[in-house]
Design a protein around this motif. Structure first.
Motif, PDB file in Angstrom:
ATOM      1  N   ARG B   2       0.944  -1.790  -0.065  1.00  0.00           N
ATOM      2  CA  ARG B   2       0.091  -0.209   0.163  1.00  0.00           C
ATOM      3  C   ARG B   2       0.796   1.133  -0.254  1.00  0.00           C
ATOM      4  O   ARG B   2       1.585   1.623   0.694  1.00  0.00           O
ATOM      5  CB  ARG B   2      -0.368   0.458   1.528  1.00  0.00           C
ATOM      6  CG  ARG B   2      -2.343  -0.425   1.065  1.00  0.00           C
ATOM      7  CD  ARG B   2      -2.880  -1.184   2.105  1.00  0.00           C
ATOM      8  NE  ARG B   2      -3.226  -2.100   2.408  1.00  0.00           N
ATOM      9  CZ  ARG B   2      -3.010  -3.373   3.012  1.00  0.00           C
ATOM     10  NH1 ARG B   2      -2.275  -2.306   3.817  1.00  0.00           N
ATOM     11  NH2 ARG B   2      -2.571  -4.610   2.978  1.00  0.00           N
ATOM     12  N   GLU B   3       0.522   2.164  -0.932  1.00  0.00           N
ATOM     13  CA  GLU B   3       1.321   3.646  -0.377  1.00  0.00           C
ATOM     14  C   GLU B   3       0.828   4.051   0.464  1.00  0.00           C
ATOM     15  O   GLU B   3      -0.467   3.970   0.955  1.00  0.00           O
ATOM     16  CB  GLU B   3       0.472   4.657  -1.590  1.00  0.00           C
ATOM     17  CG  GLU B   3       1.062   3.591  -3.367  1.00  0.00           C
ATOM     18  CD  GLU B   3       2.242   3.674  -3.786  1.00  0.00           C
ATOM     19  OE1 GLU B   3       3.224   4.716  -3.204  1.00  0.00           O
ATOM     20  OE2 GLU B   3       3.045   3.141  -4.641  1.00  0.00           O
ATOM     21  N   THR B   5      -0.981   7.310   2.961  1.00  0.00           N
ATOM     22  CA  THR B   5      -1.147   9.030   2.175  1.00  0.00           C
ATOM     23  C   THR B   5      -1.025   9.517   3.575  1.00  0.00           C
ATOM     24  O   THR B   5      -1.258   8.668   5.169  1.00  0.00           O
ATOM     25  CB  THR B   5      -2.375   9.050   2.253  1.00  0.00           C
ATOM     26  OG1 THR B   5      -3.845   8.197   2.607  1.00  0.00           O
ATOM     27  CG2 THR B   5      -2.565   8.738   0.137  1.00  0.00           C
ATOM     28  N   PRO B   6      -0.764  10.973   3.399  1.00  0.00           N
ATOM     29  CA  PRO B   6      -0.705  11.449   4.861  1.00  0.00           C
ATOM     30  C   PRO B   6      -2.183  11.561   5.550  1.00  0.00           C
ATOM     31  O   PRO B   6      -2.967  12.061   4.595  1.00  0.00           O
ATOM     32  CB  PRO B   6      -0.665  13.270   4.605  1.00  0.00           C
ATOM     33  CG  PRO B   6      -0.295  13.261   3.536  1.00  0.00           C
ATOM     34  CD  PRO B   6      -0.581  11.947   2.470  1.00  0.00           C
ATOM     35  N   SER B   7      -1.938  11.069   6.596  1.00  0.00           N
ATOM     36  CA  SER B   7      -3.616  11.505   7.570  1.00  0.00           C
ATOM     37  C   SER B   7      -4.553  12.670   7.625  1.00  0.00           C
ATOM     38  O   SER B   7      -3.758  13.470   7.364  1.00  0.00           O
ATOM     39  CB  SER B   7      -3.973  10.902   9.023  1.00  0.00           C
ATOM     40  OG  SER B   7      -2.504  11.858   9.536  1.00  0.00           O
ATOM     41  N   SER B  12       0.383  12.920  10.823  1.00  0.00           N
ATOM     42  CA  SER B  12       1.514  11.396  10.306  1.00  0.00           C
ATOM     43  C   SER B  12       1.929  12.360   9.442  1.00  0.00           C
ATOM     44  O   SER B  12       1.408  12.732   8.598  1.00  0.00           O
ATOM     45  CB  SER B  12       1.351  10.622  10.403  1.00  0.00           C
ATOM     46  OG  SER B  12       0.443   9.842   8.418  1.00  0.00           O
ATOM     47  N   LEU B  46       9.889   5.318  12.526  1.00  0.00           N
ATOM     48  CA  LEU B  46       8.949   6.728  12.405  1.00  0.00           C
ATOM     49  C   LEU B  46       8.199   6.345  10.941  1.00  0.00           C
ATOM     50  O   LEU B  46       7.249   7.173  10.290  1.00  0.00           O
ATOM     51  CB  LEU B  46      10.414   7.619  12.721  1.00  0.00           C
ATOM     52  CG  LEU B  46      10.956   7.549  13.896  1.00  0.00           C
ATOM     53  CD1 LEU B  46      11.905   8.687  13.871  1.00  0.00           C
ATOM     54  CD2 LEU B  46       9.361   9.093  14.654  1.00  0.00           C
ATOM     55  N   PRO B  48       5.640   4.196   8.633  1.00  0.00           N
ATOM     56  CA  PRO B  48       4.488   2.912   8.381  1.00  0.00           C
ATOM     57  C   PRO B  48       4.750   2.277   7.049  1.00  0.00           C
ATOM     58  O   PRO B  48       4.680   1.513   7.197  1.00  0.00           O
ATOM     59  CB  PRO B  48       3.461   3.740   8.522  1.00  0.00           C
ATOM     60  CG  PRO B  48       3.544   4.765   9.137  1.00  0.00           C
ATOM     61  CD  PRO B  48       5.096   5.819   9.053  1.00  0.00           C
ATOM     62  N   ARG B  51       7.478   0.290   7.198  1.00  0.00           N
ATOM     63  CA  ARG B  51       6.934  -1.196   8.241  1.00  0.00           C
ATOM     64  C   ARG B  51       6.447  -2.323   7.069  1.00  0.00           C
ATOM     65  O   ARG B  51       6.300  -3.685   7.320  1.00  0.00           O
ATOM     66  CB  ARG B  51       6.445  -0.514   9.878  1.00  0.00           C
ATOM     67  CG  ARG B  51       6.947  -0.243  10.578  1.00  0.00           C
ATOM     68  CD  ARG B  51       5.806  -0.027  12.076  1.00  0.00           C
ATOM     69  NE  ARG B  51       5.143   0.438  12.354  1.00  0.00           N
ATOM     70  CZ  ARG B  51       4.864   1.593  11.931  1.00  0.00           C
ATOM     71  NH1 ARG B  51       5.677   2.168  12.230  1.00  0.00           N
ATOM     72  NH2 ARG B  51       3.896   2.319  12.599  1.00  0.00           N
ATOM     73  N   ARG B 182      12.496  15.071   9.898  1.00  0.00           N
ATOM     74  CA  ARG B 182      12.166  13.791  10.799  1.00  0.00           C
ATOM     75  C   ARG B 182      12.087  12.790   9.653  1.00  0.00           C
ATOM     76  O   ARG B 182      10.856  12.328   9.127  1.00  0.00           O
ATOM     77  CB  ARG B 182      11.371  14.575  12.375  1.00  0.00           C
ATOM     78  CG  ARG B 182      10.818  13.042  12.984  1.00  0.00           C
ATOM     79  CD  ARG B 182      10.319  13.601  14.482  1.00  0.00           C
ATOM     80  NE  ARG B 182       9.683  12.371  15.207  1.00  0.00           N
ATOM     81  CZ  ARG B 182      10.365  11.817  15.752  1.00  0.00           C
ATOM     82  NH1 ARG B 182      12.169  12.174  16.368  1.00  0.00           N
ATOM     83  NH2 ARG B 182       9.622  11.055  16.518  1.00  0.00           N
TER      84      ARG B 182
END
Lengths: 204, 230
Positions: B2-3, B5-7, B12, B46, B48, B51, B182
């Motif tokens: 999955r790509e 995407t910013p929440s 995040s 840091l 996802p 991960r 970061r």
């Protein structure tokens, strides 16, 4: 193309044999072990995974059967004790058991330390909240991965296995396959790329 | 895969510079040296997206495990021994709670544990407001340190004898090509002489891992390098 067909047939035969203990059944066993400490369920799981973990440990210990048996047994004991930590929504049982076996191998064979992040760390940036759809998708990942792996050519599976599963360095692989190291590196990269593409294709 | 995407909440952040695929694979296979692994695991905390990539690689491990040789000799015997242990309640270990001595979320696990093990944050001046802290690790092939560069200041110019990985933990820096914030990772090899500079407004804190001593251009820095332990 013939060798590839042969390999595919072999892959399917292995696939059939593997289905002797299906993913759903494994999840059932894992939850019986975690929730009711069901020794009978663990015996079935043990019969399936102990020989496989032992075979993995045999290679990791360069053929030391006594040590491999000890490590496989210790891995399975960890599975028994940590069963409550298994989360079927996050990984397949075989994947989870693989990570336990790998960590056991690092502890005992390489005598190394494997730093890992902590899922419960407040500093961890969490995954996006999973929708019900995403969860179903995750559960189907296993089947998708199997199909994606079968679609890879033999030489790509070979380097993936050697570098990832057998933990061989690029130069060791180059020696074994009698290839220049650059070819090994690009082949591994391509194998990963193809796997990623195949998985993306499956997800559609 | 999955790509990310910013929440919608914007909590995040997007990470622009991810792990090198080879390094992640070696980490997942358990063959990556401890020094690099500290940075990889801290980046994973840091990121996802990486991960998720890690989970895919681990499921490849599960796939190969399923296809291991499953010859069944001596399985019954081995099971009997394990069953005895289980029934004797052997080896039931209490789950130990990890103590959190530091609440500073700048340093995610596993890095925080390494810092705590070294007796907490202890910066040593590198001059001009820059500071560093060596992170002791068990592996001799890499060196790991935290680096603090004052806002707007350049990182002392250096080239690398080998590979250098930099993970940004706070603030940001830019080199000639891009900006790193970061969670971002920069990997530089031996051929690169670069002049990264911390961006204004906030000191930049990085985790830096190298596989060879840094070669500073300044003769003075080269001379005192062994004293600084870099």
């Amino acid at each position: 193309m013939r060798p590839k067909l042969g390999r595919e047939r072999k892959a399917r035969a292995l696939e059939d044999e593997r289905l002797a203990l299906g993913a759903d059944q494994m999840i059932g066993l894992m939850s019986a072990i975690a929730n009711s400490r069901d020794v009978g369920a663990f015996e079935i799981l043990y019969g399936h995974f102990y020989p496989r973990v032992r075979s993995y440990m045999m290679r990791m210990t360069k053929g030391d059967r006594v040590l491999a048996e000890e490590l496989a047994q210790e891995t399975m004991m960890r599975v028994w004790h940590k069963a409550a930590l298994f989360d079927a929504a996050k990984a397949q049982a075989s994947t989870w058991i693989y990570t336990i076996a790998r960590n056991q191998m690092i502890d005992s064979v390489r005598r190394g330390t494997r730093p890992a992040f902590d899922e419960n760390d407040p500093a961890l940036v969490p995954d996006e909240l999973e929708t019900a759809d995403a969860k179903i998708e995750r559960e189907q990942d296993a089947a998708a991965l199997n199909r994606a792996m079968i679609a890879l050519s033999g030489k790509h599976i070979e380097v993936l296995r050697m570098s990832f599963f057998d933990g061989l360095t690029h130069s060791m692989i180059a020696d074994r396959l009698n290839l220049p190291i650059g070819t090994v590196k690009s082949r591994i990269r391509l194998a990963c790329e193809k796997l990623r593409l195949a998985l993306r294709e499956q997800a559609k | 895969m999955r790509e990310t995407t910013p929440s919608a909440s914007g909590t995040s952040q997007m990470i622009a510079h991810h792990l090198d695929g080879d390094m992640l694979m070696q980490y997942c296979a358990g063959t990556l040296a401890e020094g690099w692994s500290v940075a990889v695991a801290t980046h994973l905390a840091l990121c996802p997206a990486c991960r998720s990539e890690m989970r895919t690689l681990e499921s490849v491990g599960g796939y190969f495990l399923e296809r291991e040789n499953a010859e069944r000799d001596d399985v019954t015997e081995s099971w009997r021994r394990v069953k005895d242990k289980i029934e004797a309640g052997h080896m039931e270990k209490a789950v130990r709670m990890k103590k959190r001595s530091s609440s500073d979320l700048t340093y995610p696990e596993p890095l925080r544990t390494y810092i705590d093990a070294a007796g907490g944050l202890r910066w040593r001046s590198l001059g001009r407001g820059a500071a560093q802290m060596i992170i002791p690790i068990g592996d001799k092939t890499t060196s790991v340190r935290l680096l603090k560069i004052p806002a707007g200041q350049p990182v002392p110019e250096h080239s690398h004898g080998g590979l250098e990985l930099t993970l940004v933990l706070d603030g940001s820096f830019s080199d000639e090509i891009s900006t790193f914030g970061r969670g971002d990772i920069e990997i530089a090899d031996g051929n690169l002489t670069h002049q990264p500079r911390a961006n204004p407004g906030r000191d930049c804190i990085c985790l830096a891992v190298t596989d060879a001593p840094l070669r500073f251009k300044s003769r003075l820095l080269r001379l005192i390098q062994p004293l600084l332990g870099i």
